[in-house]
Motif scaffolding. Sequence first.
Motif, PDB file in Angstrom:
ATOM      1  N   ILE A  18       0.834  -1.200   0.000  1.00 53.78           N
ATOM      2  CA  ILE A  18       0.000   0.000   0.000  1.00 53.78           C
ATOM      3  C   ILE A  18       0.877   1.261   0.000  1.00 53.78           C
ATOM      4  CG2 ILE A  18      -1.612   1.369   1.399  1.00 53.78           C
ATOM      5  CD1 ILE A  18      -2.884  -1.354   2.238  1.00 53.78           C
ATOM      6  N   ALA A  19       1.888   1.273   0.860  1.00 58.85           N
ATOM      7  CA  ALA A  19       2.781   2.442   0.949  1.00 58.85           C
ATOM      8  C   ALA A  19       3.547   2.646  -0.360  1.00 58.85           C
ATOM      9  CB  ALA A  19       3.749   2.273   2.111  1.00 58.85           C
ATOM     10  N   ALA A  20       4.062   1.575  -0.921  1.00 64.32           N
ATOM     11  CA  ALA A  20       4.824   1.685  -2.179  1.00 64.32           C
ATOM     12  C   ALA A  20       3.913   2.131  -3.320  1.00 64.32           C
ATOM     13  CB  ALA A  20       5.498   0.362  -2.502  1.00 64.32           C
ATOM     14  N   ASP A  21       2.679   1.644  -3.338  1.00 60.44           N
ATOM     15  CA  ASP A  21       1.744   2.017  -4.396  1.00 60.44           C
ATOM     16  C   ASP A  21       1.383   3.499  -4.298  1.00 60.44           C
ATOM     17  OD1 ASP A  21       0.164   1.146  -6.688  1.00 60.44           O
ATOM     18  OD2 ASP A  21      -1.562   1.636  -5.421  1.00 60.44           O
ATOM     19  N   ALA A  22       1.192   4.004  -3.087  1.00 61.84           N
ATOM     20  CA  ALA A  22       0.889   5.430  -2.911  1.00 61.84           C
ATOM     21  C   ALA A  22       2.083   6.282  -3.348  1.00 61.84           C
ATOM     22  CB  ALA A  22       0.530   5.712  -1.454  1.00 61.84           C
ATOM     23  N   HIS A  23       3.273   5.859  -2.972  1.00 64.06           N
ATOM     24  CA  HIS A  23       4.485   6.591  -3.346  1.00 64.06           C
ATOM     25  C   HIS A  23       4.679   6.567  -4.854  1.00 64.06           C
ATOM     26  CE1 HIS A  23       8.892   7.494  -3.176  1.00 64.06           C
ATOM     27  NE2 HIS A  23       8.400   8.406  -2.360  1.00 64.06           N
ATOM     28  N   LEU A  24       4.407   5.420  -5.465  1.00 63.37           N
ATOM     29  CA  LEU A  24       4.517   5.289  -6.914  1.00 63.37           C
ATOM     30  C   LEU A  24       3.552   6.242  -7.618  1.00 63.37           C
ATOM     31  CD1 LEU A  24       5.201   2.298  -9.024  1.00 63.37           C
ATOM     32  CD2 LEU A  24       3.003   3.352  -9.441  1.00 63.37           C
ATOM     33  N   GLY A  25       2.336   6.347  -7.106  1.00 64.15           N
ATOM     34  CA  GLY A  25       1.353   7.256  -7.694  1.00 64.15           C
ATOM     35  C   GLY A  25       1.825   8.701  -7.671  1.00 64.15           C
ATOM     36  N   LYS A  26       2.433   9.104  -6.565  1.00 67.16           N
ATOM     37  CA  LYS A  26       2.961  10.476  -6.470  1.00 67.16           C
ATOM     38  C   LYS A  26       4.117  10.689  -7.444  1.00 67.16           C
ATOM     39  CE  LYS A  26       1.639  11.074  -1.672  1.00 67.16           C
ATOM     40  NZ  LYS A  26       2.097  11.059  -0.284  1.00 67.16           N
ATOM     41  N   ALA A  27       4.956   9.676  -7.594  1.00 65.19           N
ATOM     42  CA  ALA A  27       6.087   9.788  -8.526  1.00 65.19           C
ATOM     43  C   ALA A  27       5.592   9.914  -9.964  1.00 65.19           C
ATOM     44  CB  ALA A  27       7.029   8.592  -8.371  1.00 65.19           C
ATOM     45  N   ILE A  28       4.555   9.158 -10.306  1.00 68.87           N
ATOM     46  CA  ILE A  28       3.989   9.250 -11.656  1.00 68.87           C
ATOM     47  C   ILE A  28       3.407  10.648 -11.881  1.00 68.87           C
ATOM     48  CG2 ILE A  28       2.152   8.424 -13.186  1.00 68.87           C
ATOM     49  CD1 ILE A  28       2.623   5.609 -11.968  1.00 68.87           C
TER      50      ILE A  28
END
Length: 188
Positions: free
Chosen positions: A65-75
């Motif tokens: 969940i944390a990595a997916d949220a961080h990935l979304g911000k990076a995108i």
Amino acid sequence: GVMFALAGGFRLFFYADHLEELAVEQRDQIETATAVIRFDALQISDALRGVLLDPTSQAERQRRIAADAHLGKAIESLKAPFSERPDLMRAAEAIRENDNARLDKIEIQILDLAGKDPAAANALYTGQYLSLRRGQDKLLEEFRALTDRDVTDRLADARFKRAVALAVFAAADPMGSACYMLTTIRIR
């Protein structure tokens, strides 16, 4: 007339320098964001594998969940520098859409199946998820190729403007320009 030519040359020279700085800064932002996206994608994949090994692991679920949220911000950070470039915005949007519409859904399916039917969860991970993840990598590479061309073009434009500015200096004050160029050659 000479003073106006020199003033214009200086202005063009500094403008070209500013354009080059912006292009280099943007290239660095893109490199950082794509590295973060790749790292977060790896974290998600590792978390899914962790859940496949231990379906009760809340730590792995939270990690995903944390990595997916961080990935979304990076995108999303990829889109900001290119608000004036529709082709680059579309490429960044394709990455985000692929993550939201395809990868997130299959990740949730894997997490749901892991506790109920581990064999089906493993099959979904190896059969579909890994292929979709490779597709995400391909979209990211296509984006990088587009942005690399854009940055290269802008750097070439800045260098051309700098060369024009130097030509203006040379035409307006040939002796002073020659002395300046000799001085900079000796310094470097």
